[in-house]
Design a protein around this motif. Structure first.
Motif, PDB file in Angstrom:
ATOM      1  N   ARG A  59      30.119  74.459  32.308  1.00  0.00           N
ATOM      2  CA  ARG A  59      30.361  75.638  31.473  1.00  0.00           C
ATOM      3  C   ARG A  59      31.754  75.585  30.851  1.00  0.00           C
ATOM      4  O   ARG A  59      31.934  75.927  29.672  1.00  0.00           O
ATOM      5  N   ALA A  60      32.733  75.123  31.623  1.00  0.00           N
ATOM      6  CA  ALA A  60      34.093  75.003  31.090  1.00  0.00           C
ATOM      7  C   ALA A  60      34.122  74.014  29.932  1.00  0.00           C
ATOM      8  O   ALA A  60      34.815  74.233  28.929  1.00  0.00           O
ATOM      9  N   HIS A  61      33.361  72.930  30.048  1.00  0.00           N
ATOM     10  CA  HIS A  61      33.283  71.945  28.971  1.00  0.00           C
ATOM     11  C   HIS A  61      32.765  72.587  27.694  1.00  0.00           C
ATOM     12  O   HIS A  61      33.310  72.363  26.602  1.00  0.00           O
ATOM     13  N   GLU A  62      31.720  73.394  27.814  1.00  0.00           N
ATOM     14  CA  GLU A  62      31.157  74.077  26.648  1.00  0.00           C
ATOM     15  C   GLU A  62      32.187  75.008  26.014  1.00  0.00           C
ATOM     16  O   GLU A  62      32.312  75.060  24.780  1.00  0.00           O
ATOM     17  N   PRO A  87      55.046  62.184  30.114  1.00  0.00           N
ATOM     18  CA  PRO A  87      54.258  62.687  31.238  1.00  0.00           C
ATOM     19  C   PRO A  87      52.999  63.434  30.790  1.00  0.00           C
ATOM     20  O   PRO A  87      52.940  63.995  29.703  1.00  0.00           O
ATOM     21  N   THR A  88      52.004  63.418  31.652  1.00  0.00           N
ATOM     22  CA  THR A  88      50.791  64.213  31.483  1.00  0.00           C
ATOM     23  C   THR A  88      50.883  65.425  32.397  1.00  0.00           C
ATOM     24  O   THR A  88      51.361  65.311  33.538  1.00  0.00           O
ATOM     25  N   LEU A  89      50.443  66.581  31.921  1.00  0.00           N
ATOM     26  CA  LEU A  89      50.482  67.789  32.735  1.00  0.00           C
ATOM     27  C   LEU A  89      49.146  68.003  33.427  1.00  0.00           C
ATOM     28  O   LEU A  89      48.099  68.009  32.782  1.00  0.00           O
ATOM     29  N   LEU A  90      49.197  68.185  34.744  1.00  0.00           N
ATOM     30  CA  LEU A  90      48.013  68.541  35.526  1.00  0.00           C
ATOM     31  C   LEU A  90      48.105  70.017  35.867  1.00  0.00           C
ATOM     32  O   LEU A  90      49.090  70.472  36.441  1.00  0.00           O
ATOM     33  N   ILE A  91      47.076  70.783  35.506  1.00  0.00           N
ATOM     34  CA  ILE A  91      47.077  72.227  35.750  1.00  0.00           C
ATOM     35  C   ILE A  91      45.650  72.683  36.034  1.00  0.00           C
ATOM     36  O   ILE A  91      44.752  72.344  35.267  1.00  0.00           O
ATOM     37  N   ASP A  92      45.362  73.275  37.130  1.00  0.00           N
ATOM     38  CA  ASP A  92      46.166  73.883  38.159  1.00  0.00           C
ATOM     39  C   ASP A  92      46.335  72.898  39.312  1.00  0.00           C
ATOM     40  O   ASP A  92      45.409  72.194  39.675  1.00  0.00           O
ATOM     41  N   ALA A  93      47.508  72.918  39.940  1.00  0.00           N
ATOM     42  CA  ALA A  93      47.801  71.979  41.023  1.00  0.00           C
ATOM     43  C   ALA A  93      47.892  72.668  42.369  1.00  0.00           C
ATOM     44  O   ALA A  93      48.496  72.128  43.295  1.00  0.00           O
ATOM     45  N   GLY A  94      47.302  73.876  42.482  1.00  0.00           N
ATOM     46  CA  GLY A  94      47.291  74.481  43.812  1.00  0.00           C
ATOM     47  C   GLY A  94      47.358  75.990  43.900  1.00  0.00           C
ATOM     48  O   GLY A  94      47.287  76.535  44.998  1.00  0.00           O
ATOM     49  N   ALA A  95      47.462  76.686  42.786  1.00  0.00           N
ATOM     50  CA  ALA A  95      47.587  78.148  42.862  1.00  0.00           C
ATOM     51  C   ALA A  95      46.250  78.846  43.053  1.00  0.00           C
ATOM     52  O   ALA A  95      46.188  79.920  43.663  1.00  0.00           O
ATOM     53  N   ASN A  96      45.155  78.252  42.554  1.00  0.00           N
ATOM     54  CA  ASN A  96      43.852  78.928  42.568  1.00  0.00           C
ATOM     55  C   ASN A  96      42.769  77.977  43.056  1.00  0.00           C
ATOM     56  O   ASN A  96      42.308  77.110  42.314  1.00  0.00           O
ATOM     57  N   ALA A  97      42.356  78.141  44.303  1.00  0.00           N
ATOM     58  CA  ALA A  97      41.330  77.261  44.863  1.00  0.00           C
ATOM     59  C   ALA A  97      39.957  77.564  44.287  1.00  0.00           C
ATOM     60  O   ALA A  97      39.128  76.664  44.138  1.00  0.00           O
ATOM     61  N   GLU A  98      39.705  78.815  43.969  1.00  0.00           N
ATOM     62  CA  GLU A  98      38.419  79.213  43.408  1.00  0.00           C
ATOM     63  C   GLU A  98      38.652  79.855  42.043  1.00  0.00           C
ATOM     64  O   GLU A  98      39.455  80.773  41.910  1.00  0.00           O
ATOM     65  N   VAL A  99      37.952  79.354  41.030  1.00  0.00           N
ATOM     66  CA  VAL A  99      38.173  79.833  39.663  1.00  0.00           C
ATOM     67  C   VAL A  99      36.839  80.038  38.956  1.00  0.00           C
ATOM     68  O   VAL A  99      35.780  79.682  39.473  1.00  0.00           O
ATOM     69  N   LYS A 100      36.929  80.594  37.772  1.00  0.00           N
ATOM     70  CA  LYS A 100      35.791  80.699  36.864  1.00  0.00           C
ATOM     71  C   LYS A 100      36.017  79.759  35.691  1.00  0.00           C
ATOM     72  O   LYS A 100      37.155  79.338  35.428  1.00  0.00           O
ATOM     73  N   SER A 101      34.977  79.463  34.965  1.00  0.00           N
ATOM     74  CA  SER A 101      35.088  78.531  33.845  1.00  0.00           C
ATOM     75  C   SER A 101      36.096  79.005  32.811  1.00  0.00           C
ATOM     76  O   SER A 101      36.853  78.208  32.245  1.00  0.00           O
ATOM     77  N   GLU A 102      36.116  80.313  32.560  1.00  0.00           N
ATOM     78  CA  GLU A 102      37.061  80.864  31.588  1.00  0.00           C
ATOM     79  C   GLU A 102      38.506  80.616  31.997  1.00  0.00           C
ATOM     80  O   GLU A 102      39.391  80.475  31.148  1.00  0.00           O
ATOM     81  N   MET A 103      38.746  80.566  33.303  1.00  0.00           N
ATOM     82  CA  MET A 103      40.105  80.311  33.779  1.00  0.00           C
ATOM     83  C   MET A 103      40.528  78.875  33.484  1.00  0.00           C
ATOM     84  O   MET A 103      41.691  78.617  33.147  1.00  0.00           O
TER      85      MET A 103
END
Length: 328
Positions: free
Chosen positions: A183-186, A126-142
């Motif tokens: 930014r998250a990619h960087e 299996p592949t893990l998908l994260i986040d699947a619903g806990a945080n609708a709005e995030v920052k790149s560091e998250m």
């Protein structure tokens, strides 16, 4: 007490986990209701009950965790917090579980936001998908930290030495996506301890190109529900096709075992549900429509993660941001 088929399917799953998997399970909720359900399985002496005065309904959101401090999910989290239980399993309201878990168990030191990890049925694992619903709005560091949470999970549960991490966006090129994703990619490129393989698109979710896919909770939840709907649609169409003629029915009968195996592999319940990572305790969120088999699988998943020390593994990752690494 939570779930579309609670409490009878939940109790049946708990009894199965005890009898067939050798796990120790405690039920939290209304003693009278749970005792009657256990009696249907002659299991009143096998599964203990802890009283809870209230229960969150399936349509209650995050604020319910404050309005109902004595709910069954709150009591269950309290059992874990004081060491009387190793993990929490619930098929109730996801928003209520997330909010109550954060309130009762607290986030681990250094964790910016807890996130929900869900196993996607890819091959060979299996592949893990994260986040699947806990945080609708995030920052790149998250998004970077979600990748670390998912990596700890993949290392523990699937035995992967260096899980491949990908970022979900609208194109495989580094410059594709909004400011958050770019930014998250960087940051992912230079994040210690991560084997970042680049971006993936929606059509890559089931390709097995990554072991961990990080995204925000809004995008992840939409992607997850879209895949679940597509699978249901595909099987509904398959049923219509194989029943169109006698020859089609004969062909389906000859492939029955393979069709059943495919259905089992694509069934969300087979993987035990989602895991809320980043708290001071193990929390497994079973599918709301889970039957007994799904609840039993969720108990198994919770036991494996707890026994493997998922909380401490995440703590070590978060506390060691400067470990050596290589770029991929």
């Amino acid at each position: 007490m939570g779930g579309d088929h609670a409490p009878h399917e939940i109790v049946a799953g708990a009894v199965h986990a005890v009898r067939e998997r050798g796990l120790s399970v405690v039920l939290v909720g209304s003693p009278r209701v749970l005792y009657e359900a256990l009696a249907d399985h002659d299991a009143t002496k096998e599964v203990p009950i802890v009283r809870a005065e209230e229960a969150l309904s399936m349509d209650e959101g995050a604020l319910a965790s404050l309005r109902r401090p004595r709910s069954s999910i709150a009591i269950a989290c309290h059992l874990v917090r004081r060491g009387d239980a190793a993990a929490v399993v619930s098929a109730g309201s996801t928003a209520g579980i997330v909010a109550t878990g954060k309130l009762r168990l607290k986030g681990q030191q250094g964790v910016l936001r807890p996130a929900i990890a869900v196993a996607i049925p890819t091959l060979p694992r299996p592949t893990l998908l994260i986040d699947a619903g806990a945080n609708a709005e995030v920052k790149s560091e998250m998004l970077v930290q979600f990748a670390h949470l998912g990596t700890a999970y993949a290392e523990l549960l699937y035995g992967i030495d260096e899980p491949r991490v990908a970022l979900l966006t609208i194109g495989s090129e580094a410059e594709k996506g909004n400011k958050l994703v770019k930014r998250a990619h960087e940051l992912l490129l230079t994040s210690p301890g991560l084997r970042f393989t680049g971006n993936v698109e929606g059509h890559d979710l089931l390709s097995g190109r990554a072991d961990v896919i990080t995204t925000d909770g809004f995008t992840g939840n939409v992607a997850l529900k879209t895949m679940e709907g597509a699978v249901r649609y595909a099987f509904a169409e398959l049923r219509d096709v194989v029943s169109e003629s006698r020859l089609a029915r004969l062909g389906a009968a000859m492939q029955r075992s393979r069709i059943r195996e495919l259905r089992r592999r694509l069934d969300p319940e087979a993987y035990g549900g989602a895991v809320l990572l980043g708290l001071n305790g193990t929390v497994v969120i079973a599918h709301g429509s889970s039957r007994a088999g799904g609840i039993s699988a969720a108990c198994k998943l919770a036991a494996e993660l707890s026994a493997g020390g998922i909380v401490s593994r995440i703590g070590e990752r978060v506390a060691a941001p400067h470990r050596s690494h290589r770029l991929w």
